[in-house]
Design an enzyme around this catalytic site. Sequence first.
Site, PDB file in Angstrom:
ATOM      1  N   SER A   1      -9.587  -1.067   7.208  1.00 51.79           N
ATOM      2  CA  SER A   1      -9.034  -0.901   5.853  1.00 51.79           C
ATOM      3  C   SER A   1      -8.330  -2.106   5.241  1.00 51.79           C
ATOM      4  CB  SER A   1      -8.071   0.275   5.832  1.00 51.79           C
ATOM      5  OG  SER A   1      -8.820   1.448   5.765  1.00 51.79           O
TER       6      SER A   1
ATOM      7  N   LYS B   1       0.860  -1.196   0.000  1.00 49.72           N
ATOM      8  CA  LYS B   1       0.000   0.000   0.000  1.00 49.72           C
ATOM      9  C   LYS B   1       0.893   1.243   0.000  1.00 49.72           C
ATOM     10  CE  LYS B   1      -3.833   1.769   2.901  1.00 49.72           C
ATOM     11  NZ  LYS B   1      -4.658   1.477   4.099  1.00 49.72           N
TER      12      LYS B   1
ATOM     13  N   SER C   1      -9.626   1.449   3.166  1.00 52.81           N
ATOM     14  CA  SER C   1      -8.788   2.278   2.328  1.00 52.81           C
ATOM     15  C   SER C   1      -7.743   1.505   1.507  1.00 52.81           C
ATOM     16  CB  SER C   1      -8.062   3.311   3.194  1.00 52.81           C
ATOM     17  OG  SER C   1      -7.177   2.691   4.095  1.00 52.81           O
TER      18      SER C   1
END
Length: 487
Positions: free
Chosen positions: A175, A76, A151
């Site tokens: 997330s 990420k 997210s």
Amino acid sequence: MESRIKKLSEQMASGQISCLELTKAYLEAMEKDNQKINAYVRFTPETALETAKRVDRKIASGEPLLPLEGIPMTLKDNISTKGIETTCCSKILTGYVPIYDATVWELLQKQNAVLLGKTNMDEFAMGSSCETSCFGGALNPHDTSRVAGGSSGGVASAVGGNLAVYGLGSDTGGSIRQPASFCGLTGLKPTYGAVSRYGLIAYASSFDQIGPITQNVEDAAIVYDTISVYDEKDSTSRGKVNAPVCESLKNSIKGRKIGIAKEYFNGIRDDVNSAIQNAIKVFESLGAQIVYFDMPSLKYSLPVYYILACAEASSNLGRYDGIRYGYKTAHYADRNEMVCKTRNEGFGKEVKRRILLGTYVLSAGYYDAYYKKAQNLRGELIKAFEDAFQKCDVMLAPTVPMTAFPLNFTAKDAVETYQTDICTVPVNIAGLPAVSIPCGFDTAGLPIGMQLIGNRFCEATILNIAHQYEIATDGQMFRTAEMGVKL
Ligand code: GLN
């Protein structure tokens, strides 16, 4: 279900495929398919190919491979990578190239993990759809008119779209688990402190935790065992307290007590509820015992989470001032104007909303009414979970009350969007581990997820139960998307 990581590792060790061939297959698929799902915001072919060649040399010399050696993966974009731009998908960090590695990335590099690129996310990890990203959101590989979730939407989109074998995301309020659920994957949020946060760009430090998103439970266990290491550079680090989780995946779950708090099921869509009722039958057939109880304090979870997370974010994001990192406004008269304009131009709408909310709840007149009250309730929730784990070994709950949202669903109303985090935030408040695994499909064929929640540092127990469910359902709850690498 078979471990994809183990299978590819065995194929490389036995010479069926070289690491370079495998890596090139992923890089080519990314060139072709990333535009369909916007999972990656940056490709890193040089580092990937260089590592692949190193792995092939090692194989040629007859040395055995480490568990994650040569496996193509992603991170990420809030996990710091030395020499590789890391933006948190925010305009304010454009051009920021870290001068050090996050501990998790250091640990993976020791295993010669093949980094394919950095993946999309909601700006500073604030959101549930990936749509607050300054690069536009990642799409769901099962239906590109839907979001991948957030997210860590890019990681889930890449792993679900077969453009990475696994990825690391971060989970502050869901997330990792929510996008895993939306994309039909396994997502593990470890116990707070199990995985080092050093080099993870902070959103809300007392909640943030890094963990894996994978196509099956065993892969998540392999990655977790590698990254859960004590780190003196993170003052809240504990590392792995118990034995490696891979050792207990095969244990029988006969006699295990699975707890259900009915509050988790308020407002859940019917198809999500019935998928979980079916899962309960599977657990019972494996000899587990289901125990039901109430947890009234769960109703405070959302306000407690949003007050505390925004308060911490308002403090953490104070460092982006145009002086030290990334973006700086072009025209200004003095320092004050420079900072104001930089922040106004650099942060997106959702991030600004949270900085404002956080500053408000910490301000002198409102501190007691909001921040302090939320901290007290956090204590109550921690206690409620402690009591719950006197009655059961793990808890079972939906991951999200629904399946993947259509695009722009979250643009309507911020509070309505926050409400969709209702099932994921409680464990972050209490610092507990939880894994989301797929447990069915809605009528449109979109994946439904459920989460198993464990007591502190009991990752082995939740992964064991999740793995036994996967075996009992014969891997039928996982469906691969029609794109990416088919090997
Ligand atoms: N959706 C939640 C939020 O917007 C959780 C985000 C996260 O876990 N990073 O705060």
